[in-house]
Design a protein around this motif. Structure first.
Motif, mmCIF file in Angstrom:
data_model
loop_
_atom_site.group_PDB
_atom_site.id
_atom_site.type_symbol
_atom_site.label_atom_id
_atom_site.label_comp_id
_atom_site.label_asym_id
_atom_site.label_seq_id
_atom_site.Cartn_x
_atom_site.Cartn_y
_atom_site.Cartn_z
ATOM 1 N N SER A 381 0.828 -1.210 0.000
ATOM 2 C CA SER A 381 0.000 0.000 0.000
ATOM 3 C C SER A 381 0.863 1.262 0.000
ATOM 4 O O SER A 381 0.562 2.224 -0.715
ATOM 5 N N ILE A 382 1.940 1.255 0.785
ATOM 6 C CA ILE A 382 2.856 2.404 0.810
ATOM 7 C C ILE A 382 3.540 2.568 -0.548
ATOM 8 O O ILE A 382 3.679 3.689 -1.064
ATOM 9 N N PHE A 383 3.957 1.434 -1.126
ATOM 10 C CA PHE A 383 4.607 1.455 -2.447
ATOM 11 C C PHE A 383 3.675 2.060 -3.498
ATOM 12 O O PHE A 383 4.092 2.897 -4.314
ATOM 13 N N THR A 384 2.411 1.662 -3.469
ATOM 14 C CA THR A 384 1.463 2.175 -4.467
ATOM 15 C C THR A 384 1.228 3.674 -4.288
ATOM 16 O O THR A 384 1.104 4.403 -5.283
ATOM 17 N N ILE A 385 1.150 4.123 -3.053
ATOM 18 C CA ILE A 385 0.964 5.554 -2.800
ATOM 19 C C ILE A 385 2.122 6.346 -3.413
ATOM 20 O O ILE A 385 1.920 7.359 -4.099
ATOM 21 N N VAL A 642 -4.544 5.093 1.217
ATOM 22 C CA VAL A 642 -4.558 4.665 -0.189
ATOM 23 C C VAL A 642 -5.780 5.224 -0.907
ATOM 24 O O VAL A 642 -5.674 5.790 -2.010
ATOM 25 N N ILE A 643 -6.939 5.084 -0.291
ATOM 26 C CA ILE A 643 -8.169 5.537 -0.961
ATOM 27 C C ILE A 643 -8.207 7.053 -1.081
ATOM 28 O O ILE A 643 -8.631 7.603 -2.114
ATOM 29 N N PHE A 644 -7.721 7.770 -0.072
ATOM 30 C CA PHE A 644 -7.673 9.230 -0.155
ATOM 31 C C PHE A 644 -6.689 9.691 -1.232
ATOM 32 O O PHE A 644 -6.943 10.664 -1.947
ATOM 33 N N GLY A 692 -14.869 -2.860 4.625
ATOM 34 C CA GLY A 692 -15.172 -2.278 3.327
ATOM 35 C C GLY A 692 -14.156 -1.249 2.872
ATOM 36 O O GLY A 692 -13.952 -1.068 1.674
ATOM 37 N N ILE A 693 -13.494 -0.588 3.816
ATOM 38 C CA ILE A 693 -12.488 0.402 3.456
ATOM 39 C C ILE A 693 -11.339 -0.255 2.712
ATOM 40 O O ILE A 693 -10.767 0.306 1.781
ATOM 41 N N LEU A 694 -10.993 -1.493 3.115
ATOM 42 C CA LEU A 694 -9.918 -2.237 2.465
ATOM 43 C C LEU A 694 -10.333 -2.616 1.043
ATOM 44 O O LEU A 694 -9.560 -2.446 0.094
ATOM 45 N N LEU A 695 -11.554 -3.122 0.906
ATOM 46 C CA LEU A 695 -12.070 -3.499 -0.424
ATOM 47 C C LEU A 695 -12.086 -2.286 -1.347
ATOM 48 O O LEU A 695 -11.614 -2.347 -2.490
ATOM 49 N N ALA A 696 -12.638 -1.180 -0.850
ATOM 50 C CA ALA A 696 -12.756 0.026 -1.671
ATOM 51 C C ALA A 696 -11.391 0.590 -2.043
ATOM 52 O O ALA A 696 -11.195 1.083 -3.156
ATOM 53 N N SER A 700 -10.100 1.004 -5.751
ATOM 54 C CA SER A 700 -9.779 2.359 -6.226
ATOM 55 C C SER A 700 -8.367 2.432 -6.794
ATOM 56 O O SER A 700 -8.090 3.208 -7.712
ATOM 57 N N LEU A 701 -7.496 1.605 -6.255
ATOM 58 C CA LEU A 701 -6.114 1.547 -6.741
ATOM 59 C C LEU A 701 -6.087 1.103 -8.207
ATOM 60 O O LEU A 701 -5.411 1.705 -9.044
ATOM 61 N N TYR A 702 -6.843 0.043 -8.516
ATOM 62 C CA TYR A 702 -6.912 -0.436 -9.902
ATOM 63 C C TYR A 702 -7.602 0.592 -10.803
ATOM 64 O O TYR A 702 -7.213 0.777 -11.963
ATOM 65 N N ILE A 703 -8.637 1.247 -10.267
ATOM 66 C CA ILE A 703 -9.386 2.217 -11.067
ATOM 67 C C ILE A 703 -8.508 3.406 -11.448
ATOM 68 O O ILE A 703 -8.404 3.776 -12.630
ATOM 69 N N SER A 704 -7.854 4.020 -10.453
ATOM 70 C CA SER A 704 -7.020 5.197 -10.742
ATOM 71 C C SER A 704 -5.812 4.829 -11.598
ATOM 72 O O SER A 704 -5.431 5.576 -12.515
ATOM 73 N N THR A 705 -5.217 3.657 -11.331
ATOM 74 C CA THR A 705 -4.065 3.219 -12.126
ATOM 75 C C THR A 705 -4.456 3.007 -13.585
ATOM 76 O O THR A 705 -3.722 3.411 -14.505
ATOM 77 N N SER A 706 -5.602 2.381 -13.810
ATOM 78 C CA SER A 706 -6.071 2.133 -15.181
ATOM 79 C C SER A 706 -6.383 3.438 -15.904
ATOM 80 O O SER A 706 -6.053 3.600 -17.090
#
Length: 725
Positions: A381-385, A642-644, A692-696, A700-706
């Protein structure tokens, strides 16, 4: 008047004697029990301890062994683990709410009646603080029935008995009684007061009088169906450990284990295997001083009908792993009692000639995955941020980074490739950090090298497709990868033991729907999409596959919204109502299948049963628990960041790259529909799941990356035009 003769007196006397003999025989027969269940508590036990308790190690060769989740309502330690063995679901207790005493002293009887308003009658043991215990569990999130096992046994005229305690020099520790008591806090027979002897060489200068326990069990075993025995000394050592060096701790532990071994030898000698079930159990997880790092404890079955094998229950659906809520229904089932009070299920035996070796393997791999799981996900998660911030910065200032724009796509591909690598690497069954890192790096290089061989415009589709179909296929094949994946579920946490967890729903949702959106944009055919969407929903919803209630709603919302959008229809109130109706129909269908085919329904079936039996308001407890968990995670979880981060990046893109995004959307209409649907699904996932925060966040990571990946192509075009000018 009839004359009384000596002969008549003799006959009457003989008849009276015969009647007295018959009555006594009947009375004695009524006291005889057909079967005994012995629950032997060896608290803080580990698998390694079996090498010192030779008797238990030997019993594994003739009996069955497993690992038990010890989680109570609030944790893995203390009285929670004991009381959950005797309730309808996870419950809470403490030493203070477990003030059990022998009631043979008149003062204790008076105190019990003064506090409860009830007579203790002929019961020998009672909890003077039973009201505190009941009150404390009224608002517990799992709504437990306290004393469910004790009440069930007493309802069918079975007696209970408890021997031993874990008292220290100045504290009563009698949580063992929680296992056998009824809802009034009463136990038929036993001794918890005068069962210790002085020995200055043991912790607190006291130890369990095992010879006395053996003697008293001999006297009571024909009367009590359930006999609970607390060995105690290992638990006392737990409370005394701060006074000991590590070497002295091991010295005392070894002595105590050998004492327990000798006791078990004597106990087995007086047990009749043909009508007895022996359960050796550790309600609490091992001592942290041992550096075991595992909250699953060994559990061994021996006796009537028990073959060499592994323990299994429909609660976990995991060979070798059971839950503490399975103990009460197992005892009831053995004694021929059916009860609907329990949320757990009777434990079964799966024949396995290498049961001990398998449990050793299962213990190591489960402990290892549980240990690295939070660390790996946090690092990811830190790496993706970091990657997303770097990529977004370069994109926003593309005029200054024209030569590096295209390289961003590789960074974004790395971000969305890592989850599937971490999922597939579980096939190697690694036990050490070094091996895990090496296997992960090698597998990543292999997969990423394959990605680089593909043309730029197909790379994103390839990664998303491989991820999506790998997860879907794994679920269909009984989750072979998921069971040992860091993106899977952790049986130590005990929130889920089978199916698909929220982490993988967070991956499956965006990869599937974005993959479909990209495919339609490329091949311009959309009719096969309906089949794939329905398949995905059914796989996640089916009680013998995904078995995820919240995940079903999440996936269904996203896919139905996508199907509406690709028909060029708006998401108005009518269509949203239709979507909700279809989801409700799927829940009814899958819930009905669950209740029909499964003796132990999943969350979906239980939720439907609750809805049918108690109405919509009965689900408020479930909704409340999910919301409370999400509120808690929002304040503490790295996934909140991550989501923020993703929300902020997408928002800034809409502001600074507005014209480029418009061009991208116009040329990738169905891709944009999949993004909108993915966002809607993520929101539903956040609201409908415990975590749900983890799921979202993952979705969201895949959505923004795509979005960033596809947009980069248009940024590059813009850079090329500007260079040409």
């Amino acid at each position: 008047m009839t004359k009384i003769t000596p002969k008549k007196i003799y006959i009457v006397t003989l008849i009276l004697i015969i009647n007295l003999i018959i009555l006594n025989t009947r009375s004695y027969a009524e006291e005889q029990v057909e079967k005994n269940v012995y629950v032997v508590i060896i608290n803080r036990l580990t698998l390694n301890d079996l090498s010192y308790i030779k008797t238990l190690d030997k019993l594994c060769k003739d009996g069955s062994i497993g690992l038990m989740n010890t989680r109570g309502s609030n944790g893995y330690y203390g009285a929670d683990g004991y009381i959950t063995l005797n309730t309808s679901s996870r419950a809470w207790a403490s030493n203070n709410t477990s003030l059990f005493v022998n009631l043979d002293k008149s003062n204790n009887k008076i105190v019990y009646k003064r506090r409860t308003g009830r007579n203790s009658n002929n019961f020998q043991i009672g909890n003077l603080n039973i009201n505190k215990l009941l009150e404390a569990n009224k608002d517990e999130k799992y709504s437990p029935y306290i004393g469910a096992l004790g009440d069930t046994l007493h309802k069918y005229r079975h007696k209970t008995a408890v021997f031993g305690n874990s008292d220290t020099a100045d504290t009563f520790v009698r949580t063992n009684c929680l296992i056998a008591m009824d809802s009034k806090g009463l136990i038929d027979f036993g001794n918890v007061d005068t069962i210790l002897i002085e020995d200055n060489t043991y912790p607190f200068g006291i130890k369990t009088d095992f010879s006395k326990i053996i003697k008293e069990i001999k006297e009571i075993r024909k009367k009590a169906s359930l006999i609970v025995i607390e060995t105690g000394d290992l638990n006392r050592l737990e409370f005394y450990e701060n006074n000991l060096s590590y070497d002295m701790y091991l010295y005392h532990r070894t002595r105590i284990l050998k004492d327990i071994d000798n006791f078990l030898k004597d106990l087995i000698k007086i047990i009749k295997k043909e009508n007895s079930l022996m359960i050796f159990i550790s309600p609490n997880s091992p001592n942290t001083k041992l550096k075991e790092g595992n909250k699953l404890t060994p559990i061994i079955f021996f006796g009537q009908g028990i073959k060499k094998g592994l323990l299994y229950s429909d609660t976990t659906r995991r060979k070798g792993i059971v839950a503490n809520i399975d103990i009460a229904p197992t005892i009831s089932n053995y004694l021929g009692i059916n009860s609907s009070l329990y949320s757990g299920n009777p434990i079964k035996i799966i024949k396995d000639d290498n049961n001990k070796a398998y449990i050793d393997f299962l213990n190591r791999i489960t402990k290892f995955v549980s240990k690295i799981r939070p660390q790996t996900l946090n690092i990811y998660s830190i790496f993706t941020i970091i990657i997303l911030i770097i990529s977004a910065t370069i994109m926003f200032y593309y005029k200054y980074f024209k030569s590096r724009i295209k390289k961003i796509s590789l960074l974004l591909l790395i971000v969305i490739t890592i989850p599937i690598v971490l999922h597939i690497v579980s096939i190697f069954r690694h036990y050490t950090i070094n091996k895990f890192i090496i296997y992960t790096m090698v597998l990543f290089l292999v997969i990423f090298s394959a990605i680089l061989l593909i043309k730029d415009k197909y790379r994103l589709v390839f990664v998303l497709g491989v991820t999506y179909f790998t997860i879907l296929l794994d679920i269909l094949l009984n989750s072979k990868l998921t069971k040992y994946s860091v993106f899977g579920y952790d049986p130590i946490i005990g929130a889920r033991y089978f199916g698909i967890g929220n982490e993988l729903v967070g991956v499956l949702l965006p990869t599937g729907i974005i993959f479909l959106g990209l495919i339609i944009d490329k091949i311009k055919r959309k009719y096969f999409i309906l089949l794939i969407s329905i398949l995905t929903i059914l796989v996640v919803a089916h009680p013998n596959l995904g078995a995820n209630f919240g995940g079903t709603i999440t996936i269904a919302f996203a896919n139905f919204c996508f199907l509406i959008k690709i028909q060029e229809k708006s998401l108005n109130y009518r269509n949203l109502f239709l979507t909700i109706s279809l989801i409700f129909f799927i829940i009814l269908l899958m819930g009905g299948i669950d209740l029909t085919i499964n003796p132990n329904p999943t969350h979906l079936g239980k939720a439907l049963s609750l809805l049918i039996n108690k109405g919509p308001f009965a689900l408020t407890n479930i909704v409340s628990r999910k919301l409370n968990m999400n509120i808690k995670l929002i304040g503490t979880s790295i996934w909140t960041k991550v989501i923020f981060t993703n929300i902020i990046i997408l928002s800034i893109m809409l502001i600074y790259l507005n014209n480029i995004l418009k061009e991208m959307i116009n040329n990738n209409k169905f891709f944009s529909y999949s993004i909108i649907s993915g966002i809607i699904g993520s929101l539903a996932g956040f609201l409908m799941n415990d975590s749900g925060i983890l799921l979202a966040a993952i979705a969201s990571l895949y959505i923004s990356t795509s979005v960033m990946y596809v947009t980069i192509g248009y940024v590059v075009k813009r850079c090329t035009k500007e260079v040409g000018k």
